[in-house]
Design an enzyme around this catalytic site. Structure first.
Site, PDB file in Angstrom:
ATOM      1  N   HIS A   1      -4.228   0.453  27.140  1.00 30.00           N
ATOM      2  CA  HIS A   1      -4.194  -0.397  25.895  1.00 30.00           C
ATOM      3  C   HIS A   1      -5.345  -1.157  25.784  1.00 30.00           C
ATOM      4  CE1 HIS A   1       0.278  -0.411  27.285  1.00 30.00           C
ATOM      5  NE2 HIS A   1       0.270   0.144  26.198  1.00 30.00           N
TER       6      HIS A   1
ATOM      7  N   ASN B   1      -4.888   8.354  14.831  1.00 34.20           N
ATOM      8  CA  ASN B   1      -4.447   8.362  16.171  1.00 34.20           C
ATOM      9  C   ASN B   1      -3.552   9.707  16.176  1.00 34.20           C
ATOM     10  OD1 ASN B   1      -3.311   8.078  18.601  1.00 34.20           O
ATOM     11  ND2 ASN B   1      -2.300   5.809  18.108  1.00 34.20           N
TER      12      ASN B   1
ATOM     13  N   ARG C   1      -8.689   7.268  17.914  1.00 37.09           N
ATOM     14  CA  ARG C   1      -8.230   6.632  19.172  1.00 37.09           C
ATOM     15  C   ARG C   1      -8.184   7.678  20.076  1.00 37.09           C
ATOM     16  NH1 ARG C   1      -2.243   5.431  21.386  1.00 37.09           N
ATOM     17  NH2 ARG C   1      -3.289   4.441  23.387  1.00 37.09           N
TER      18      ARG C   1
ATOM     19  N   ASN D   1       8.207 -10.275  19.654  1.00 39.68           N
ATOM     20  CA  ASN D   1       9.727 -10.423  19.300  1.00 39.68           C
ATOM     21  C   ASN D   1      10.432 -11.140  20.021  1.00 39.68           C
ATOM     22  OD1 ASN D   1       9.326  -9.147  16.767  1.00 39.68           O
ATOM     23  ND2 ASN D   1       8.630  -7.274  17.825  1.00 39.68           N
TER      24      ASN D   1
ATOM     25  N   GLU E   1      -4.305  -2.531  16.961  1.00 40.42           N
ATOM     26  CA  GLU E   1      -5.327  -1.750  17.262  1.00 40.42           C
ATOM     27  C   GLU E   1      -6.048  -0.935  16.319  1.00 40.42           C
ATOM     28  OE1 GLU E   1      -1.763  -0.373  20.060  1.00 40.42           O
ATOM     29  OE2 GLU E   1      -3.393   0.267  21.310  1.00 40.42           O
TER      30      GLU E   1
ATOM     31  N   ASN F   1       6.920  -0.835  24.848  1.00 39.69           N
ATOM     32  CA  ASN F   1       7.352   0.158  25.750  1.00 39.69           C
ATOM     33  C   ASN F   1       6.680   0.605  26.780  1.00 39.69           C
ATOM     34  OD1 ASN F   1       9.346   1.873  26.024  1.00 39.69           O
ATOM     35  ND2 ASN F   1       9.414   2.696  24.197  1.00 39.69           N
TER      36      ASN F   1
ATOM     37  N   LEU G   1       3.231  -6.414  26.090  1.00 35.91           N
ATOM     38  CA  LEU G   1       4.370  -6.082  26.606  1.00 35.91           C
ATOM     39  C   LEU G   1       5.482  -5.086  25.605  1.00 35.91           C
ATOM     40  CD1 LEU G   1       5.784  -9.411  28.053  1.00 35.91           C
ATOM     41  CD2 LEU G   1       4.400  -7.659  29.252  1.00 35.91           C
TER      42      LEU G   1
ATOM     43  N   ARG H   1       8.583   4.028  32.411  1.00 35.61           N
ATOM     44  CA  ARG H   1       7.846   3.864  33.684  1.00 35.61           C
ATOM     45  C   ARG H   1       7.997   2.991  34.723  1.00 35.61           C
ATOM     46  NH1 ARG H   1       3.056   3.789  29.945  1.00 35.61           N
ATOM     47  NH2 ARG H   1       2.756   5.841  29.052  1.00 35.61           N
TER      48      ARG H   1
HETATM   49  P1  ADP Z   1       4.837   1.196  22.279  1.00 36.90           P
HETATM   50  O1  ADP Z   1       3.744   0.903  21.084  1.00 36.90           O
HETATM   51  O2  ADP Z   1       4.600   1.038  23.353  1.00 36.90           O
HETATM   52  O3  ADP Z   1       5.843   2.203  21.815  1.00 36.90           O
HETATM   53  P2  ADP Z   1       5.865  -1.245  20.841  1.00 36.90           P
HETATM   54  O4  ADP Z   1       4.935  -2.346  21.222  1.00 36.90           O
HETATM   55  O5  ADP Z   1       6.348  -0.896  19.748  1.00 36.90           O
HETATM   56  O6  ADP Z   1       5.837  -0.181  22.306  1.00 36.90           O
HETATM   57  O7  ADP Z   1       7.077  -2.018  21.659  1.00 36.90           O
HETATM   58  C1  ADP Z   1       8.338  -1.422  21.575  1.00 36.90           C
HETATM   59  C2  ADP Z   1       9.305  -2.311  22.492  1.00 36.90           C
HETATM   60  O8  ADP Z   1       9.656  -3.697  21.757  1.00 36.90           O
HETATM   61  C3  ADP Z   1      10.802  -1.517  22.316  1.00 36.90           C
HETATM   62  O9  ADP Z   1      11.491  -1.476  23.685  1.00 36.90           O
HETATM   63  C4  ADP Z   1      11.738  -2.515  21.690  1.00 36.90           C
HETATM   64  O10 ADP Z   1      12.835  -2.719  22.207  1.00 36.90           O
HETATM   65  C5  ADP Z   1      11.071  -3.902  21.739  1.00 36.90           C
HETATM   66  N1  ADP Z   1      11.263  -4.854  21.092  1.00 36.90           N
HETATM   67  C6  ADP Z   1      11.253  -5.052  19.546  1.00 36.90           C
HETATM   68  N2  ADP Z   1      11.678  -6.082  19.155  1.00 36.90           N
HETATM   69  C7  ADP Z   1      12.399  -6.709  20.168  1.00 36.90           C
HETATM   70  C8  ADP Z   1      13.246  -7.896  20.318  1.00 36.90           C
HETATM   71  N3  ADP Z   1      13.456  -8.728  19.296  1.00 36.90           N
HETATM   72  N4  ADP Z   1      13.567  -8.217  21.540  1.00 36.90           N
HETATM   73  C9  ADP Z   1      13.164  -7.457  22.607  1.00 36.90           C
HETATM   74  N5  ADP Z   1      12.650  -6.331  22.340  1.00 36.90           N
HETATM   75  C10 ADP Z   1      12.140  -6.020  21.525  1.00 36.90           C
END
Ligand code: ADP
Length: 397
Positions: A179, A7, A90, A334, A384, A210, A208, A240
């Site tokens: 996604h 990726n 990817r 999480n 993924e 970032n 859900l 965003r």
């Molecule tokens: P991406 O791949 O889009 O960068 P991820 O799927 O890794 O994102 O998710 C990252 C997000 O998950 C971050 O904003 C982080 O704050 C949130 N996150 C991780 N653990 C927790 C938690 N325990 N409570 C709330 N949000 C969480």
């Protein structure tokens, strides 16, 4: 069969080597700051100490060479590159040309190039990764797995924007969705894990993280998805805005003396929960601020969950029903509070009920609804890389 998954970002390269017998990760790693001073590779093998290489990586070919050296060398997990059957890449945007993952040839590369406009940050880097592999391990099969192919089954009523049709004809402006690899994987896993009908199950996946998006699918085939021409549309995300009235762009541009590109940059990088609170794009920081009484942090979390629920409601209507809702990605896997509040505040009319004990879990496949819930709710961690490896294996056999 061993598959390498790559990726590539503009200055980074993430990789995983997966043994498809047992679908086990043999090694994974990350090259950072490619083309920038201070490049570094971190190579990880389960139950071994991380292997760090700090050396110049002027381009992606050098990074790919280091990855193959690490995989086959002293800290390696294979004797030679011959043990690696194929490489899955990817790729963000396949435009409306690709409805499936595909083995890379010159024609495929041409289309990835034609889609630079649609995915300006990702597609050039994704192509660099492919070309670097062609150079470093010539003859090895490369497979492109697009983030957009899941959205290719959307019906016309879901993918057309209500703008003059000439823009679709000229530029293929439509809703694509992103996604896709995650939504495809999680919807299929939900059907498998939940014992649902593989042909007819109506599933809503809430990815859900970032970046955040929601999809509706029937029998694993997308019928709608919240991201559009680009990943900007849909949910409120880390940085965003998600859905906004297009006139907001004109208004900010005129009043702040900014170009359209500058305003789009604000909507992509400085909005979302970061923009609303001025605190952070990380949902954990927003939760802490809300607990400490920061009003806009409370509003941002409320608005984020409200938007998720609105899309779920829309997708229940789109499918005229729903059998299962799955939560995935950083927040989805999480954050039990978000899962609980979305269900309790907005989905009780569907007879959906969260079981607080089952919901007290992180990052594990689990049914989190009560036995008498009319809709099954699941936590299904996304993967993924594995989805890319499975597609690559299928196209290599
Ligand atoms: P991406 O791949 O889009 O960068 P991820 O799927 O890794 O994102 O998710 C990252 C997000 O998950 C971050 O904003 C982080 O704050 C949130 N996150 C991780 N653990 C927790 C938690 N325990 N409570 C709330 N949000 C969480």
């Amino acid at each position: 069969m061993k598959i390498l998954v790559i990726n590539c970002g503009s200055s980074s390269l993430k990789y995983q080597l997966i043994d498809m017998e047992g679908e086990k990760v043999l090694a994974k790693g990350l090259c950072e700051r490619i083309g920038i001073a201070g490049s570094k590779m971190k190579h990880q093998v389960p139950e071994q100490e991380d292997y760090i290489v700090e050396t110049d990586m002027p381009d992606h070919s050098v990074a790919v060479k280091l990855v193959f050296d690490a995989l086959t060398g002293e800290h390696g997990v294979v004797k030679s590159v011959d043990e690696i059957t194929a490489i899955g890449h990817r790729v963000l945007h396949g435009g409306n040309k690709f409805t499936e993952s595909i083995v890379v040839n010159e024609e495929v590369k041409k289309v990835i190039r034609e889609c630079f406009d649609l995915g300006p940050l990702h597609n050039p880097a994704n192509l660099m990764g492919i070309e670097a592999c062609e150079k470093v391990v010539p003859g090895k099969k490369n497979v492109a797995v697009f983030d957009t192919t899941f959205g290719m089954t959307l019906p016309e009523k879901a993918y057309f924007y209500a703008i003059p049709k000439e823009y679709y004809d000229k530029y293929a402006i439509r809703r694509y969705g992103f996604h896709g690899t995650s939504h495809a994987y999680v919807s299929q896993e939900t059907i498998r894990f939940g014992g649902l009908d593989p042909e007819k199950a109506k599933v809503i996946v809430c990815h859900l993280g970032n970046g955040a998006s929601i999809s509706a699918s029937i029998g694993g085939k997308a019928v709608d998805t919240s991201m559009g021409l680009t990943p900007l549309e849909g949910l409120i995300m880390g940085t965003r805005s998600g859905d906004v009235d297009g006139a907001v762009i004109q208004f900010i541009a005129n009043h702040e003396n900014k170009t359209v590109d500058e305003v789009l940059n604000i909507l992509n990088k400085k909005s979302g929960v970061l923009g609303m609170t001025g605190i952070s794009s990380d949902f954990r920081d927003i939760e802490i601020a809300a607990e400490n009484g920061d009003h806009m942090a409370e509003v941002a979390l409320d608005a984020f969950r409200y938007r998720v629920a609105k899309y779920i409601g829309a997708y229940v209507a789109a499918m005229n029903g729903v059998d299962a809702i799955a939560f995935t990605a950083g927040v989805g896997e999480n954050d039990k509070v978000t899962r609980r509040l979305v269900t309790e505040q907005y989905l009780s009319y569907l007879g959906a009920k969260i079981d607080p004990e089952r919901n007290d879990v992180r990052g594990k496949q689990r049914l989190i609804s009560t036995d008498d819930s009319k809709v099954k709710i699941f936590l299904i961690p996304t993967n993924e890389e594995l989805a890319i490896a499975r597609d690559t294996k299928r196209l290599t056999e």
